[in-house]
Design a protein around this motif. Structure first.
Motif, PDB file in Angstrom:
ATOM      1  N   MET A 161      21.556  12.452   2.804  1.00 23.92           N
ATOM      2  CA  MET A 161      20.968  13.472   1.949  1.00 23.92           C
ATOM      3  C   MET A 161      20.095  14.395   2.777  1.00 23.92           C
ATOM      4  O   MET A 161      19.201  13.939   3.458  1.00 23.92           O
ATOM      5  N   PRO A 162      20.336  15.674   2.728  1.00 27.12           N
ATOM      6  CA  PRO A 162      19.506  16.626   3.467  1.00 27.12           C
ATOM      7  C   PRO A 162      18.067  16.618   2.955  1.00 27.12           C
ATOM      8  O   PRO A 162      17.794  16.261   1.808  1.00 27.12           O
ATOM      9  N   ALA A 163      17.142  17.021   3.819  1.00 24.02           N
ATOM     10  CA  ALA A 163      15.729  17.020   3.457  1.00 24.02           C
ATOM     11  C   ALA A 163      15.432  17.910   2.254  1.00 24.02           C
ATOM     12  O   ALA A 163      14.463  17.667   1.542  1.00 24.02           O
ATOM     13  N   ASP A 164      16.274  18.935   1.992  1.00 28.25           N
ATOM     14  CA  ASP A 164      15.995  19.825   0.864  1.00 28.25           C
ATOM     15  C   ASP A 164      16.251  19.144  -0.479  1.00 28.25           C
ATOM     16  O   ASP A 164      15.865  19.665  -1.515  1.00 28.25           O
ATOM     17  N   HIS A 165      16.889  17.986  -0.478  1.00 29.27           N
ATOM     18  CA  HIS A 165      17.105  17.235  -1.719  1.00 29.27           C
ATOM     19  C   HIS A 165      16.091  16.114  -1.882  1.00 29.27           C
ATOM     20  O   HIS A 165      16.282  15.218  -2.686  1.00 29.27           O
ATOM     21  N   ILE A 166      15.024  16.176  -1.116  1.00 27.99           N
ATOM     22  CA  ILE A 166      13.967  15.178  -1.159  1.00 27.99           C
ATOM     23  C   ILE A 166      12.742  15.799  -1.822  1.00 27.99           C
ATOM     24  O   ILE A 166      12.357  16.921  -1.509  1.00 27.99           O
ATOM     25  N   THR A 167      12.154  15.055  -2.730  1.00 24.94           N
ATOM     26  CA  THR A 167      10.923  15.478  -3.382  1.00 24.94           C
ATOM     27  C   THR A 167       9.778  14.628  -2.855  1.00 24.94           C
ATOM     28  O   THR A 167       9.896  13.403  -2.783  1.00 24.94           O
ATOM     29  N   ILE A 168       8.676  15.262  -2.505  1.00 25.00           N
ATOM     30  CA  ILE A 168       7.479  14.538  -2.087  1.00 25.00           C
ATOM     31  C   ILE A 168       6.560  14.461  -3.300  1.00 25.00           C
ATOM     32  O   ILE A 168       6.292  15.475  -3.957  1.00 25.00           O
ATOM     33  N   ALA A 169       6.099  13.251  -3.609  1.00 28.98           N
ATOM     34  CA  ALA A 169       5.255  13.032  -4.788  1.00 28.98           C
ATOM     35  C   ALA A 169       4.106  12.094  -4.425  1.00 28.98           C
ATOM     36  O   ALA A 169       4.181  11.354  -3.437  1.00 28.98           O
ATOM     37  N   ALA A 170       3.069  12.132  -5.247  1.00 27.17           N
ATOM     38  CA  ALA A 170       1.962  11.195  -5.070  1.00 27.17           C
ATOM     39  C   ALA A 170       2.468   9.771  -5.284  1.00 27.17           C
ATOM     40  O   ALA A 170       3.266   9.516  -6.194  1.00 27.17           O
ATOM     41  N   MET A 171       2.032   8.864  -4.438  1.00 30.75           N
ATOM     42  CA  MET A 171       2.406   7.460  -4.579  1.00 30.75           C
ATOM     43  C   MET A 171       1.583   6.831  -5.698  1.00 30.75           C
ATOM     44  O   MET A 171       0.361   6.989  -5.741  1.00 30.75           O
ATOM     45  N   THR A 172       2.284   6.146  -6.592  1.00 31.72           N
ATOM     46  CA  THR A 172       1.615   5.454  -7.694  1.00 31.72           C
ATOM     47  C   THR A 172       2.130   4.022  -7.780  1.00 31.72           C
ATOM     48  O   THR A 172       3.069   3.635  -7.070  1.00 31.72           O
ATOM     49  N   GLY A 173       1.554   3.277  -8.682  1.00 32.66           N
ATOM     50  CA  GLY A 173       1.984   1.905  -8.899  1.00 32.66           C
ATOM     51  C   GLY A 173       3.433   1.784  -9.329  1.00 32.66           C
ATOM     52  O   GLY A 173       4.059   0.736  -9.114  1.00 32.66           O
ATOM     53  N   THR A 174       3.996   2.835  -9.896  1.00 22.68           N
ATOM     54  CA  THR A 174       5.404   2.776 -10.300  1.00 22.68           C
ATOM     55  C   THR A 174       6.333   2.697  -9.084  1.00 22.68           C
ATOM     56  O   THR A 174       7.481   2.279  -9.212  1.00 22.68           O
ATOM     57  N   HIS A 175       5.817   3.064  -7.927  1.00 23.80           N
ATOM     58  CA  HIS A 175       6.595   3.022  -6.686  1.00 23.80           C
ATOM     59  C   HIS A 175       6.384   1.727  -5.906  1.00 23.80           C
ATOM     60  O   HIS A 175       7.008   1.526  -4.863  1.00 23.80           O
ATOM     61  N   ALA A 176       5.521   0.860  -6.397  1.00 27.35           N
ATOM     62  CA  ALA A 176       5.055  -0.305  -5.643  1.00 27.35           C
ATOM     63  C   ALA A 176       6.181  -1.154  -5.065  1.00 27.35           C
ATOM     64  O   ALA A 176       6.194  -1.448  -3.860  1.00 27.35           O
ATOM     65  N   LYS A 177       7.118  -1.552  -5.888  1.00 25.99           N
ATOM     66  CA  LYS A 177       8.169  -2.464  -5.426  1.00 25.99           C
ATOM     67  C   LYS A 177       8.977  -1.847  -4.285  1.00 25.99           C
ATOM     68  O   LYS A 177       9.246  -2.503  -3.270  1.00 25.99           O
ATOM     69  N   GLN A 178       9.350  -0.581  -4.426  1.00 19.57           N
ATOM     70  CA  GLN A 178      10.147   0.077  -3.393  1.00 19.57           C
ATOM     71  C   GLN A 178       9.327   0.353  -2.129  1.00 19.57           C
ATOM     72  O   GLN A 178       9.831   0.198  -1.013  1.00 19.57           O
ATOM     73  N   VAL A 179       8.075   0.747  -2.293  1.00 15.49           N
ATOM     74  CA  VAL A 179       7.204   1.002  -1.143  1.00 15.49           C
ATOM     75  C   VAL A 179       7.043  -0.272  -0.322  1.00 15.49           C
ATOM     76  O   VAL A 179       7.196  -0.270   0.909  1.00 15.49           O
ATOM     77  N   LEU A 180       6.765  -1.380  -0.990  1.00 12.24           N
ATOM     78  CA  LEU A 180       6.563  -2.637  -0.270  1.00 12.24           C
ATOM     79  C   LEU A 180       7.857  -3.146   0.356  1.00 12.24           C
ATOM     80  O   LEU A 180       7.834  -3.745   1.439  1.00 12.24           O
ATOM     81  N   ALA A 181       8.994  -2.886  -0.272  1.00 12.82           N
ATOM     82  CA  ALA A 181      10.279  -3.281   0.314  1.00 12.82           C
ATOM     83  C   ALA A 181      10.554  -2.480   1.591  1.00 12.82           C
ATOM     84  O   ALA A 181      11.034  -3.041   2.593  1.00 12.82           O
ATOM     85  N   ILE A 182      10.236  -1.190   1.580  1.00 12.38           N
ATOM     86  CA  ILE A 182      10.410  -0.369   2.778  1.00 12.38           C
ATOM     87  C   ILE A 182       9.456  -0.833   3.871  1.00 12.38           C
ATOM     88  O   ILE A 182       9.828  -0.917   5.046  1.00 12.38           O
ATOM     89  N   TYR A 183       8.234  -1.152   3.495  1.00 11.87           N
ATOM     90  CA  TYR A 183       7.255  -1.677   4.446  1.00 11.87           C
ATOM     91  C   TYR A 183       7.789  -2.965   5.076  1.00 11.87           C
ATOM     92  O   TYR A 183       7.777  -3.115   6.308  1.00 11.87           O
ATOM     93  N   GLN A 184       8.297  -3.874   4.257  1.00 14.58           N
ATOM     94  CA  GLN A 184       8.812  -5.137   4.773  1.00 14.58           C
ATOM     95  C   GLN A 184      10.004  -4.911   5.697  1.00 14.58           C
ATOM     96  O   GLN A 184      10.139  -5.580   6.722  1.00 14.58           O
ATOM     97  N   ALA A 185      10.860  -3.950   5.369  1.00 17.78           N
ATOM     98  CA  ALA A 185      11.998  -3.638   6.239  1.00 17.78           C
ATOM     99  C   ALA A 185      11.503  -3.178   7.617  1.00 17.78           C
ATOM    100  O   ALA A 185      12.050  -3.588   8.649  1.00 17.78           O
ATOM    101  N   GLY A 186      10.469  -2.360   7.642  1.00 17.63           N
ATOM    102  CA  GLY A 186       9.884  -1.930   8.912  1.00 17.63           C
ATOM    103  C   GLY A 186       9.257  -3.082   9.672  1.00 17.63           C
ATOM    104  O   GLY A 186       9.405  -3.200  10.885  1.00 17.63           O
TER     105      GLY A 186
END
Length: 167
Positions: free
Chosen positions: A1-26
């Motif tokens: 996906m090109p960067a122009d199809h990416i939205t930057i948004a404030a991180m909230t608790g609704t993102h928690a599971k995915q954020v922590l999964a990405i962190y764990q992958a790193g």
């Protein structure tokens, strides 16, 4: 996906599971952090500044990556200095996601009067060093054999970006 199809948004608790999964992958890749497991959302949330954490979302609202900043000290002399982390899902790399996230962090910190963003990066993490150099970060030193990671001593490069907008 090109960067122009990416939205930057404030991180909230609704993102928690995915954020922590990405962190764990790193973490699991072995060249991102001394951590061995991602923290709970409560601990993660408490340690990061709410106004300086963002997620990159695809068209379906899936988290592709995140960036977040933490205080380096409670001392007033360091009020304008934060430490940051940026992580991108392995399948979303190479699309400009991390650069967009860093741009959002730089904009938010400069708007808040923060003059320095810093981090520590393993020297082997050349992709992160290249990304940060493009965003105006520079290596300011090496902490040699600063900690053991998976049984081996590791160096950490200290990087920082001084805002040219705040003098």
């Amino acid at each position: 996906m090109p960067a122009d199809h990416i939205t930057i948004a404030a991180m909230t608790g609704t993102h928690a599971k995915q954020v922590l999964a990405i962190y764990q992958a790193g973490i699991d890749e072995g060249n991102a952090t001394f951590e061995i497991t991602a923290p709970s959302w409560e601990a993660f949330d408490a340690a990061r500044l709410p106004d300086h954490r963002f997620v990159a979302l695809d068209q379906d609202g899936q988290v592709l990556g995140w960036v977040a900043a933490s205080r380096v000290s409670d001392r007033c002399a360091y009020a304008g200095v934060v430490e940051h982390s940026v992580y991108v899902h392995p399948d979303a790399r190479g699309r400009g996601t991390a650069g967009r996230l860093l741009d959002a962090l730089i904009a938010s910190t400069e708007a808040a009067g923060i003059w320095t963003i810093q981090s520590g990066v393993f020297p082997e993490n050349t992709a992160s060093l290249t990304l940060h150099a493009r965003a105006g970060f520079r290596v300011i030193g090496t902490r040699e054999r600063i900690g053991r990671h998976h049984g081996a001593w590791r160096d950490v490069l200290l990087i920082e970006r001084r805002s040219p907008a705040i003098t």
